[in-house]
Design an enzyme around this catalytic site. Structure first.
Site, mmCIF file in Angstrom:
data_model
loop_
_atom_site.group_PDB
_atom_site.id
_atom_site.type_symbol
_atom_site.label_atom_id
_atom_site.label_comp_id
_atom_site.label_asym_id
_atom_site.label_seq_id
_atom_site.Cartn_x
_atom_site.Cartn_y
_atom_site.Cartn_z
ATOM 1 N N SER A 145 5.246 -2.115 -0.543
ATOM 2 C CA SER A 145 5.152 -2.589 0.724
ATOM 3 C C SER A 145 3.806 -2.077 1.451
ATOM 4 O O SER A 145 2.985 -1.207 0.748
ATOM 5 C CB SER A 145 6.248 -2.082 1.726
ATOM 6 N N GLY A 146 3.403 -2.508 2.504
ATOM 7 C CA GLY A 146 2.119 -2.203 3.380
ATOM 8 C C GLY A 146 0.981 -2.288 2.461
ATOM 9 O O GLY A 146 0.712 -3.210 1.686
ATOM 10 N N ILE A 147 0.052 -1.231 2.722
ATOM 11 C CA ILE A 147 -1.188 -1.017 2.128
ATOM 12 C C ILE A 147 -1.205 -0.745 0.817
ATOM 13 O O ILE A 147 -1.957 -1.345 -0.143
ATOM 14 C CB ILE A 147 -2.170 -0.127 2.895
ATOM 15 N N GLY A 148 -0.035 -0.290 0.232
ATOM 16 C CA GLY A 148 0.294 -0.175 -1.152
ATOM 17 C C GLY A 148 0.333 -1.650 -1.853
ATOM 18 O O GLY A 148 -0.303 -1.594 -3.192
ATOM 19 N N ASP A 174 9.895 8.881 -8.448
ATOM 20 C CA ASP A 174 10.063 9.336 -7.268
ATOM 21 C C ASP A 174 9.182 10.405 -6.931
ATOM 22 O O ASP A 174 9.379 11.630 -7.593
ATOM 23 C CB ASP A 174 11.564 9.825 -6.992
ATOM 24 N N ASN A 195 -0.782 6.831 -3.135
ATOM 25 C CA ASN A 195 -0.581 6.002 -2.203
ATOM 26 C C ASN A 195 0.688 6.090 -1.356
ATOM 27 O O ASN A 195 0.837 6.240 -0.282
ATOM 28 C CB ASN A 195 -0.835 4.487 -2.438
ATOM 29 N N THR A 240 6.681 15.088 -0.981
ATOM 30 C CA THR A 240 6.628 13.686 -1.125
ATOM 31 C C THR A 240 4.964 13.494 -1.225
ATOM 32 O O THR A 240 4.487 12.515 -2.060
ATOM 33 C CB THR A 240 7.175 12.832 -0.334
ATOM 34 N N TYR A 283 9.759 24.043 12.495
ATOM 35 C CA TYR A 283 9.348 22.689 11.862
ATOM 36 C C TYR A 283 8.748 21.726 13.172
ATOM 37 O O TYR A 283 9.741 21.573 13.809
ATOM 38 C CB TYR A 283 10.419 22.314 11.172
#
Length: 321
Positions: free
Chosen positions: A39-42, A88, A115, A136, A192
């Protein structure tokens, strides 16, 4: 907007698209891995690389979705050469399997694009007991790239073609916690802050690129490493918070890039001859830009590299991966 059309030394600007910055480039015979390509820019990056002849390996969490995207791309680009492999990046176990599987494929590796990412979720830990955004956006990619470096080095040596590693960061790397990286409080839920933690993870990307570039140059390896800010783009990164959806959906939309523009700097760094030999830089809008002071502090950069190694080693040891 006119400001997006200002061209830098490369001859390209914020308004340049990925197709424009790679026009006329033929990259047949090259192989690239891209994380987060569904999705998106990837997705746009994967499309452009395939369009230019690159053998694209799509590293995806959901292989069913990945296969669907692969078929859609092949329908658009019949000549496209695309593989789908499971990854993942939030799981070091998954990273280890991906690295093993890719090496077993016997494929060369010319281009590696980190990415995949997430933005500002509520606090949680990865399965490796690392704050999820850092796990991540940085740690998984850090471990993956280290695991594939020998393959990239061999490919560059045998082919004579310079390898390129492209790591997506963000201008928000300048909006991390005041200490840059909270070495002693990475997993501290009490203090956080979702957006500052995102900034920290994006600072990690820029620090990673800086130190890896230095190490490869010191080794005399024919591989460049650069980080970049893709621009402010309306993607599903901000899906975790309602207020961010409002901001991205209404106010900032006036200044947003579209996906085609957002993928351009990644594609420039991956393929354009103008990026040859340039390493350890932070880019934005298809031109070299300025990173935060932390990225230009050699001691801090090295400290963070060692910290990343320690986090990975601790996680692998505790889980016996």
């Amino acid at each position: 907007m006119w400001i997006l059309s200002w061209k830098g030394p490369t001859g390209f600007s914020a308004s340049s698209t990925a197709e424009e910055v790679t026009r006329g480039i033929e990259a047949y015979g090259l192989t690239a891995i891209i994380t987060g390509p569904t999705s998106g820019i990837g997705l746009e990056t994967a499309r452009i690389l395939a369009l230019r002849g690159v053998h694209v390996v799509m590293a995806v969490r959901n292989t069913t979705a990945g296969e669907k995207i692969k078929q859609e791309l092949i329908n658009q680009i019949p000549k496209a050469k695309i593989d789908v492999m499971e990854l993942d990046v939030a799981s070091l176990k998954s990273v280890n399997k991906f690295v093993t599987d890719f090496k077993a494929s016997g494929l060369p590796l010319n281009i590696l694009i980190a990415n995949a990412g997430m933005m500002a979720p509520p606090f949680s830990l990865s399965e490796d007991n690392i704050e999820l955004q850092l796990a991540t956006n940085h740690i998984g990619h850090f471990h993956m790239i280290n695991g594939l470096l020998d393959t990239m080095k061999n490919t560059a040596q045998k082919s004579g073609v310079q390898g390129r590693i492209v790591i997506l960061s963000s201008e928000l790397h300048k909006m991390s916690y005041k200490e840059g990286v909270r070495f002693d409080k990475i997993n501290d839920e009490k203090s956080y802050n979702a957006l500052l933690a995102y900034g920290q993870s994006k600072l990690a990307n820029a620090l990673h690129a800086k130190e890896l570039a230095r190490r490869l140059k010191e080794e005399g390896v024919n591989i460049t490493v650069n980080s970049l800010h893709p621009g402010v783009i309306a993607t599903n990164l901000a899906r975790h918070t309602a207020w961010m959806r409002v901001v991205f959906g209404y106010i900032v939309r006036l200044f947003l890039k579209n996906v085609e523009q957002g993928a351009s700097t990644t594609c420039y760094l991956a393929l354009h001859p103008g990026a040859k030999g340039i390493s350890g830089e932070y880019w934005a809008d298809n031109n070299i830009s300025s990173a935060s002071g932390f990225v230009n502090d050699p001691e801090f950069v090295k400290k963070f590299w060692d910290f990343s190694v320690e986090l990975v080693d601790r996680a692998l040891t505790s889980s016996s991966l």
